[in-house]
Design a protein around this motif. Structure first.
Motif, mmCIF file in Angstrom:
data_model
loop_
_atom_site.group_PDB
_atom_site.id
_atom_site.type_symbol
_atom_site.label_atom_id
_atom_site.label_comp_id
_atom_site.label_asym_id
_atom_site.label_seq_id
_atom_site.Cartn_x
_atom_site.Cartn_y
_atom_site.Cartn_z
ATOM 1 N N PRO A 1 -2.985 22.057 -1.370
ATOM 2 C CA PRO A 1 -3.085 23.506 -0.998
ATOM 3 C C PRO A 1 -3.013 23.927 0.520
ATOM 4 O O PRO A 1 -2.458 23.171 1.456
ATOM 5 N N ALA A 2 -2.973 25.178 1.157
ATOM 6 C CA ALA A 2 -2.034 25.540 1.957
ATOM 7 C C ALA A 2 -3.323 25.107 3.462
ATOM 8 O O ALA A 2 -2.257 24.575 4.576
ATOM 9 N N SER A 3 -4.475 24.494 3.093
ATOM 10 C CA SER A 3 -5.502 24.264 4.792
ATOM 11 C C SER A 3 -5.904 23.056 4.575
ATOM 12 O O SER A 3 -5.504 22.442 3.535
ATOM 13 N N LEU A 4 -6.130 22.617 5.446
ATOM 14 C CA LEU A 4 -6.785 21.734 5.548
ATOM 15 C C LEU A 4 -8.368 21.311 5.009
ATOM 16 O O LEU A 4 -9.060 20.196 3.941
ATOM 17 N N ALA A 5 -8.711 22.196 5.004
ATOM 18 C CA ALA A 5 -9.544 22.669 4.811
ATOM 19 C C ALA A 5 -10.197 22.080 3.275
ATOM 20 O O ALA A 5 -11.440 21.754 2.873
ATOM 21 N N GLU A 6 -8.585 23.161 2.824
ATOM 22 C CA GLU A 6 -8.948 22.887 1.142
ATOM 23 C C GLU A 6 -8.723 21.816 0.256
ATOM 24 O O GLU A 6 -8.562 20.890 -0.815
ATOM 25 N N VAL A 7 -7.796 20.302 1.112
ATOM 26 C CA VAL A 7 -7.600 19.160 0.431
ATOM 27 C C VAL A 7 -8.840 18.794 -0.031
ATOM 28 O O VAL A 7 -9.397 18.078 1.204
ATOM 29 N N ASP A 8 -8.774 17.668 -1.389
ATOM 30 C CA ASP A 8 -9.646 17.388 -1.572
ATOM 31 C C ASP A 8 -9.862 15.309 -1.241
ATOM 32 O O ASP A 8 -8.628 15.406 -1.397
ATOM 33 N N ILE A 9 -10.365 15.182 -0.584
ATOM 34 C CA ILE A 9 -10.899 13.923 -0.314
ATOM 35 C C ILE A 9 -10.293 12.686 -1.751
ATOM 36 O O ILE A 9 -10.144 12.036 -1.536
ATOM 37 N N VAL A 10 -10.575 13.622 -2.356
ATOM 38 C CA VAL A 10 -10.614 12.719 -4.086
ATOM 39 C C VAL A 10 -8.525 12.453 -4.215
ATOM 40 O O VAL A 10 -8.846 11.284 -4.825
ATOM 41 N N ALA A 11 -8.308 13.769 -3.835
ATOM 42 C CA ALA A 11 -7.084 13.660 -4.158
ATOM 43 C C ALA A 11 -5.981 13.008 -3.198
ATOM 44 O O ALA A 11 -5.343 12.090 -3.466
ATOM 45 N N ILE A 12 -6.330 12.655 -2.192
ATOM 46 C CA ILE A 12 -6.464 11.709 -1.308
ATOM 47 C C ILE A 12 -6.816 10.182 -1.753
ATOM 48 O O ILE A 12 -5.237 8.693 -1.517
ATOM 49 N N ASP A 13 -7.632 9.968 -1.861
ATOM 50 C CA ASP A 13 -7.818 8.330 -2.274
ATOM 51 C C ASP A 13 -6.959 8.014 -3.937
ATOM 52 O O ASP A 13 -6.960 7.093 -4.209
ATOM 53 N N ARG A 14 -6.452 9.050 -4.644
ATOM 54 C CA ARG A 14 -5.277 8.588 -5.515
ATOM 55 C C ARG A 14 -4.006 7.716 -5.444
ATOM 56 O O ARG A 14 -3.797 7.004 -6.164
ATOM 57 N N PHE A 15 -3.851 8.119 -4.097
ATOM 58 C CA PHE A 15 -2.315 7.206 -3.432
ATOM 59 C C PHE A 15 -2.817 6.360 -3.401
ATOM 60 O O PHE A 15 -2.235 5.515 -2.644
ATOM 61 N N PHE A 16 -4.471 5.909 -3.179
ATOM 62 C CA PHE A 16 -4.334 4.213 -2.627
ATOM 63 C C PHE A 16 -4.862 3.815 -4.113
ATOM 64 O O PHE A 16 -5.585 2.829 -4.251
ATOM 65 N N ARG B 1 0.726 -0.946 0.175
ATOM 66 C CA ARG B 1 0.346 -0.009 0.043
ATOM 67 C C ARG B 1 0.664 1.260 0.061
ATOM 68 O O ARG B 1 0.550 2.215 -0.465
ATOM 69 N N GLU B 2 1.475 1.185 0.674
ATOM 70 C CA GLU B 2 2.301 2.744 0.585
ATOM 71 C C GLU B 2 3.736 2.735 -0.365
ATOM 72 O O GLU B 2 3.651 4.050 -0.856
ATOM 73 N N LEU B 3 3.380 1.986 -1.395
ATOM 74 C CA LEU B 3 4.279 1.836 -2.431
ATOM 75 C C LEU B 3 3.772 2.467 -3.531
ATOM 76 O O LEU B 3 3.814 3.523 -4.751
ATOM 77 N N PRO C 1 0.249 -0.632 -6.232
ATOM 78 C CA PRO C 1 1.145 -1.083 -7.599
ATOM 79 C C PRO C 1 0.921 -2.088 -8.824
ATOM 80 O O PRO C 1 0.718 -2.631 -7.859
ATOM 81 N N ARG C 2 1.730 -1.473 -10.039
ATOM 82 C CA ARG C 2 1.801 -2.890 -10.872
ATOM 83 C C ARG C 2 2.954 -2.676 -11.213
ATOM 84 O O ARG C 2 3.755 -1.895 -12.037
ATOM 85 N N PRO C 3 3.231 -3.938 -11.273
ATOM 86 C CA PRO C 3 3.384 -5.016 -10.279
ATOM 87 C C PRO C 3 3.032 -5.079 -9.464
ATOM 88 O O PRO C 3 3.808 -3.987 -8.828
ATOM 89 N N PRO C 4 2.534 -5.587 -8.078
ATOM 90 C CA PRO C 4 2.728 -6.099 -6.633
ATOM 91 C C PRO C 4 4.310 -5.874 -6.262
ATOM 92 O O PRO C 4 4.671 -6.418 -6.460
ATOM 93 N N LEU C 5 4.449 -5.626 -5.214
ATOM 94 C CA LEU C 5 5.403 -5.697 -4.586
ATOM 95 C C LEU C 5 6.221 -7.004 -3.970
ATOM 96 O O LEU C 5 7.097 -7.350 -4.357
#
Length: 352
Positions: free
Chosen positions: A327-342, A294-296, A345-349
């Protein structure tokens, strides 16, 4: 002794020795170093005349201050594969350390951060000293705690791992032991004698034998600041939203809560939200391998995150210590933007 310049590999008595040899760079890890360590550990594991492995850092300032951030930054800027290669091989090394078949002794003397935590805290015998300064400071550079920290930190007592991951604050020996990231505190001046004693053990040495040697030279690490503030930490950092944590910290009395809140407020808002979500996912995970994979995926997403490049610029390149987060504040961070980190990876580790 033989080995490449940045890692000195050798043996003494029944022990295989690995010494990180970049003291001028606080023994920060390069890809050739990761490969040299992995190769040495594989050789030691297969050698019936070697009973244990001891890993240490040259110089008096650091065991290992982390990975080569500048290399990752440059690779991301160029769009090259170097960063992904680095992470894949580093994370596989972290997993190999956690599953090492012989006693693995890490001497965490001095600065032990980021990749240094991955090299040490997954080991079977983790030694800190009065000089240890241990941290996962990644939220301060627009990154997140990796090297299996999303497995380790959620398994610290209460919310102390959440405190470490979000604040990035360095801890001392007593806090490292309290957080289950270390086992024993030995005086830095006694480390040469400790190495000699472990090396003199017979080839039939067990993990318990090594434990007895280390505990025989250990001394009480003193009071843990995290233990002393455990109730407050567990109350305020139990939430699943960083905004709620900050609000709770603001309602707590005392300098420790105020200091924690202030430290968190300087970190990348995107990194804070990503880190908290990864830590909560790590708490529910069944294995270190699951967390590393998940970290990768999140690492690969980081290469498209402006805060990582800005954080490294401010900390390592220009050294103005004044990052401008976007963005400069917590309120401005889009939850969709966080989901992109999840995105896995291909191939898996690891082979599925």
């Amino acid at each position: 002794m033989h080995g490449i310049e940045e890692v000195i590999v050798g043996r003494q008595g029944s022990a295989g020795l690995i010494r990180l040899n970049r003291p001028q760079a606080l023994n920060s890890l390069t890809l050739p170093m990761i490969r040299a360590i992995a190769s040495a550990l594989s050789d030691f594991a297969a050698d019936p005349s070697i009973a244990s492995a001891i890993v240490s850092g040259e110089g008096e300032r650091a065991f290992c201050a982390g990975g080569d951030i500048r290399l990752l930054h440059e690779s991301g800027k160029r769009g090259s594969a170097e960063a992904e290669t680095f992470w894949r091989e580093e994370f596989r090394l972290n997993h190999a350390i956690a599953n090492y078949p012989k006693p693995y002794v890490a001497l965490m003397d001095g600065i032990t951060m980021g990749g240094g935590v991955g090299l040490s805290c997954h080991g079977s015998h983790r030694v800190v000293t009065e000089r240890t300064r241990l941290a996962m400071p990644e939220t301060g550079i627009g990154y997140f705690p990796d090297v299996g920290a999303t497995w380790l930190l959620p398994r610290a007592p209460g919310e102390s791992g959440t405190w470490m991951g979000l604040s990035g604050h360095a801890i001392h020996a007593a806090d490292a032991i309290h957080s289950r990231l270390a086992d024993h505190c030995v005086a830095s001046s006694d480390l040469p004698a400790l190495i000699e004693t472990i090396c003199a053990l017979p080839i039939a040495t067990s993990a318990d034998d090594v434990h007895r040697v280390i505990s025989g030279m250990a001394f009480p690490a003193g009071e843990s600041r995290l233990a002393a503030n455990r109730d407050m930490i567990d109350r305020a950092l139990a939430y699943d939203a960083v905004e709620d944590i900050q609000e709770a910290l603001g309602q707590e009395a005392g300098d420790f809560a105020a200091e924690t809140s202030q430290m968190i407020s300087t970190r990348s808002p995107t990194s804070l939200k990503l880190t908290l979500k990864l830590l909560r996912a790590g708490r529910k995970s069944a294995s270190l391998a699951e967390c590393l994979n998940r970290e990768l995926g999140a690492c690969l997403g980081i290469l498209y995150n402006p805060d990582f490049f800005e954080g490294v610029r401010a900390a390592v390149i220009d050294k103005d210590r004044n990052p401008k987060w976007s963005p400069a504040s917590l309120a401005e961070v889009d939850i969709v933007a966080i989901d992109r980190f999840f995105v896995p990876p291909r191939p898996p580790l690891f082979e599925e």
